[in-house]
Motif scaffolding. Structure first.
Motif, PDB file in Angstrom:
ATOM      1  N   ALA A 145       0.860  -1.185   0.000  1.00 53.60           N
ATOM      2  CA  ALA A 145       0.000   0.000   0.000  1.00 53.60           C
ATOM      3  C   ALA A 145       0.895   1.234   0.000  1.00 53.60           C
ATOM      4  O   ALA A 145       2.025   1.195   0.485  1.00 53.60           O
ATOM      5  N   HIS A 146       0.376   2.300  -0.571  1.00 54.60           N
ATOM      6  CA  HIS A 146       1.049   3.599  -0.536  1.00 54.60           C
ATOM      7  C   HIS A 146       2.491   3.534  -1.063  1.00 54.60           C
ATOM      8  O   HIS A 146       3.406   4.140  -0.510  1.00 54.60           O
ATOM      9  N   GLY A 147       2.658   2.748  -2.136  1.00 53.51           N
ATOM     10  CA  GLY A 147       3.935   2.727  -2.826  1.00 53.51           C
ATOM     11  C   GLY A 147       4.971   1.765  -2.280  1.00 53.51           C
ATOM     12  O   GLY A 147       6.096   1.702  -2.801  1.00 53.51           O
ATOM     13  N   THR A 148       4.642   1.005  -1.251  1.00 53.96           N
ATOM     14  CA  THR A 148       5.583   0.040  -0.683  1.00 53.96           C
ATOM     15  C   THR A 148       4.940  -1.337  -0.643  1.00 53.96           C
ATOM     16  O   THR A 148       3.752  -1.458  -0.361  1.00 53.96           O
ATOM     17  N   GLU A 149       5.729  -2.360  -0.929  1.00 54.16           N
ATOM     18  CA  GLU A 149       5.246  -3.738  -0.888  1.00 54.16           C
ATOM     19  C   GLU A 149       6.047  -4.542   0.131  1.00 54.16           C
ATOM     20  O   GLU A 149       7.140  -4.138   0.556  1.00 54.16           O
ATOM     21  N   THR A 150       5.514  -5.698   0.483  1.00 54.22           N
ATOM     22  CA  THR A 150       6.181  -6.571   1.448  1.00 54.22           C
ATOM     23  C   THR A 150       7.595  -6.913   1.007  1.00 54.22           C
ATOM     24  O   THR A 150       8.521  -6.957   1.822  1.00 54.22           O
ATOM     25  N   LYS A 151       7.789  -7.145  -0.273  1.00 53.98           N
ATOM     26  CA  LYS A 151       9.121  -7.506  -0.766  1.00 53.98           C
ATOM     27  C   LYS A 151      10.169  -6.435  -0.480  1.00 53.98           C
ATOM     28  O   LYS A 151      11.370  -6.718  -0.431  1.00 53.98           O
ATOM     29  N   VAL A 179      13.494 -21.866   5.844  1.00 56.48           N
ATOM     30  CA  VAL A 179      13.736 -20.430   5.971  1.00 56.48           C
ATOM     31  C   VAL A 179      14.116 -19.923   4.588  1.00 56.48           C
ATOM     32  O   VAL A 179      15.106 -20.382   4.002  1.00 56.48           O
ATOM     33  N   LEU A 180      13.306 -19.010   4.054  1.00 55.99           N
ATOM     34  CA  LEU A 180      13.492 -18.547   2.685  1.00 55.99           C
ATOM     35  C   LEU A 180      13.822 -17.058   2.670  1.00 55.99           C
ATOM     36  O   LEU A 180      13.155 -16.257   3.344  1.00 55.99           O
ATOM     37  N   SER A 181      14.839 -16.702   1.910  1.00 57.10           N
ATOM     38  CA  SER A 181      15.170 -15.294   1.729  1.00 57.10           C
ATOM     39  C   SER A 181      14.099 -14.637   0.862  1.00 57.10           C
ATOM     40  O   SER A 181      13.331 -15.320   0.167  1.00 57.10           O
ATOM     41  N   VAL A 182      14.061 -13.322   0.886  1.00 59.86           N
ATOM     42  CA  VAL A 182      13.058 -12.629   0.078  1.00 59.86           C
ATOM     43  C   VAL A 182      13.248 -12.942  -1.405  1.00 59.86           C
ATOM     44  O   VAL A 182      12.274 -13.054  -2.153  1.00 59.86           O
ATOM     45  N   ALA A 183      14.484 -13.146  -1.835  1.00 64.70           N
ATOM     46  CA  ALA A 183      14.737 -13.472  -3.236  1.00 64.70           C
ATOM     47  C   ALA A 183      14.137 -14.828  -3.603  1.00 64.70           C
ATOM     48  O   ALA A 183      13.622 -15.015  -4.712  1.00 64.70           O
ATOM     49  N   GLU A 184      14.186 -15.767  -2.670  1.00 68.44           N
ATOM     50  CA  GLU A 184      13.656 -17.115  -2.930  1.00 68.44           C
ATOM     51  C   GLU A 184      12.135 -17.130  -3.012  1.00 68.44           C
ATOM     52  O   GLU A 184      11.551 -18.081  -3.531  1.00 68.44           O
ATOM     53  N   LEU A 185      11.480 -16.082  -2.510  1.00 71.15           N
ATOM     54  CA  LEU A 185      10.021 -16.034  -2.539  1.00 71.15           C
ATOM     55  C   LEU A 185       9.488 -15.552  -3.892  1.00 71.15           C
ATOM     56  O   LEU A 185       8.286 -15.621  -4.144  1.00 71.15           O
ATOM     57  N   ASP A 186      10.389 -15.072  -4.748  1.00 68.72           N
ATOM     58  CA  ASP A 186      10.023 -14.733  -6.131  1.00 68.72           C
ATOM     59  C   ASP A 186       8.787 -13.828  -6.190  1.00 68.72           C
ATOM     60  O   ASP A 186       7.799 -14.129  -6.863  1.00 68.72           O
ATOM     61  N   TYR A 187       8.844 -12.711  -5.489  1.00 63.20           N
ATOM     62  CA  TYR A 187       7.702 -11.805  -5.412  1.00 63.20           C
ATOM     63  C   TYR A 187       7.528 -10.988  -6.683  1.00 63.20           C
ATOM     64  O   TYR A 187       8.496 -10.496  -7.275  1.00 63.20           O
ATOM     65  N   THR A 188       6.281 -10.844  -7.101  1.00 62.17           N
ATOM     66  CA  THR A 188       5.878  -9.866  -8.107  1.00 62.17           C
ATOM     67  C   THR A 188       4.636  -9.172  -7.554  1.00 62.17           C
ATOM     68  O   THR A 188       4.243  -9.398  -6.414  1.00 62.17           O
ATOM     69  N   TYR A 189       4.009  -8.339  -8.340  1.00 63.40           N
ATOM     70  CA  TYR A 189       2.839  -7.585  -7.871  1.00 63.40           C
ATOM     71  C   TYR A 189       1.738  -8.525  -7.377  1.00 63.40           C
ATOM     72  O   TYR A 189       1.226  -9.346  -8.131  1.00 63.40           O
ATOM     73  N   ARG A 190       1.414  -8.432  -6.090  1.00 62.18           N
ATOM     74  CA  ARG A 190       0.369  -9.214  -5.426  1.00 62.18           C
ATOM     75  C   ARG A 190       0.520 -10.714  -5.663  1.00 62.18           C
ATOM     76  O   ARG A 190      -0.457 -11.445  -5.787  1.00 62.18           O
ATOM     77  N   HIS A 191       1.762 -11.168  -5.722  1.00 65.77           N
ATOM     78  CA  HIS A 191       1.999 -12.588  -6.003  1.00 65.77           C
ATOM     79  C   HIS A 191       3.287 -13.049  -5.324  1.00 65.77           C
ATOM     80  O   HIS A 191       4.291 -12.333  -5.295  1.00 65.77           O
TER      81      HIS A 191
END
Length: 309
Positions: free
Chosen positions: A148-154, A171-183
């Motif tokens: 929200a407001h220009g910031t995401e969990t990633k 235990v997964l690093s943020v890179a391993e979670l392969d985040y994209t917009y709302r995914h």
């Protein structure tokens, strides 16, 4: 185990898992667990005592029994036929928040996003205030890269801890979670148990002022006091869903007792007595009209689970 169960799948589980400490409820109503206040029951609702209890449960659960994860229910539509198999909802055992170092917080996945934002403010940690505007839990934020407001969990997550279907802990690093917009690209069978968040040193008064601004904005532009599920559709690339919905003439559109909000038309509202089918039919009607009007396909942001009645 904190509750005695009799009959059906719940009884089979209780018998086969004598060391289980969590709560098993057969044919549990899910409607009151969702913000829409609609939907059928869970065949079995399981609330694990903690991460170890969750791992014990998943390791011993037969592979052919389906497992569905739900959180605070803010971004969820449970269909009228309910959900077969096991529905897992995390509780107090996943509700901790710990300060780690000067500007990091470790939070269990049952922690509401707003509580994470407040804990960061209490510790004078900037960068997590956007969670004040997300009506869900840390688990939901991890699973859908909430923002929200220009910031995401990633942007603020360091790592996440999770339990897989075999009861193994990862235990997964943020890179391993392969985040994209709302995914989130992590396997669907992973159940997140906690996340480690990175902020930055900040001024507490400024952080609190930012959070108040976010809260006031939400109250002004979103129907937060209604029975709603939050943003219904993801924003397509180059567009805002609410603008496409408005242009298609769907503001205030109704199906049964379900209605497109007139305040913010990317929100669906249960006006009282709506069924899950009313809400889903309304959403699909909106999608069809937007497609006809603009040629754009809207993708659901709200998670729809279970079978139609």
């Amino acid at each position: 185990m904190s509750e005695t169960v009799t009959g059906g799948l719940a009884a089979e589980i209780a018998q086969s898992m004598p060391e289980l400490r969590g709560r098993l409820i057969p044919e549990a109503s899910l409607a009151e667990l969702t913000w829409f206040r609609v939907g059928g029951p869970a065949e079995v609702l399981f609330t694990p005592a903690d991460e170890a209890d969750l791992a014990y449960f998943l390791k011993r659960l037969p592979a052919d029994v389906p497992v569905t994860m739900v959180g605070l229910g803010s971004n969820l539509l449970v269909r009228d036929g309910g959900i077969r198999g096991i529905v897992i909802r995390l509780g107090k055992g996943f509700g901790q928040i710990e300060l780690q170092g000067a500007d990091r917080l470790r939070a269990g996945t049952a922690v509401p996003d707003v509580k994470l934002a407040r804990a960061a403010a209490d510790a004078s940690i900037a960068g997590l205030s956007f969670y004040r505007g997300i009506p869900g839990s840390v688990g939901g934020a991890l699973r859908m890269n909430a923002g929200a407001h220009g910031t995401e969990t990633k942007d603020v997550l360091v790592e996440a801890r999770a339990v897989d279907r075999n009861g193994e802990i990862h235990v997964l690093s943020v890179a391993e979670l392969d985040y994209t917009y709302r995914h989130c690209g992590a396997p669907e069978d992973l159940i997140f148990s906690e996340g480690l968040f990175q902020g930055r040193p900040g001024d507490q008064a400024e952080i609190l002022a930012e959070m108040n601004e976010i809260a006031n904005y939400r109250e002004e532009v979103q129907p937060i006091k209604s029975r709603t599920g939050g943003s219904t559709f993801k924003n397509p690339a180059g567009h805002k869903s609410w603008q496409l919905i408005d242009a298609a003439g769907c503001r205030g559109l109704e199906v049964g007792n379900a209605k497109v909000s007139e305040l913010h038309c990317n929100f669906l509202i249960n006006e009282g007595g709506a069924t899950a089918d009313d809400l889903e039919t309304l959403g699909e009607t909106v999608r069809a009209r937007v497609k006809e009007s603009s040629g754009v396909d809207l993708d659901w942001e709200i998670k729809r689970l279970g079978t139609r009645g």
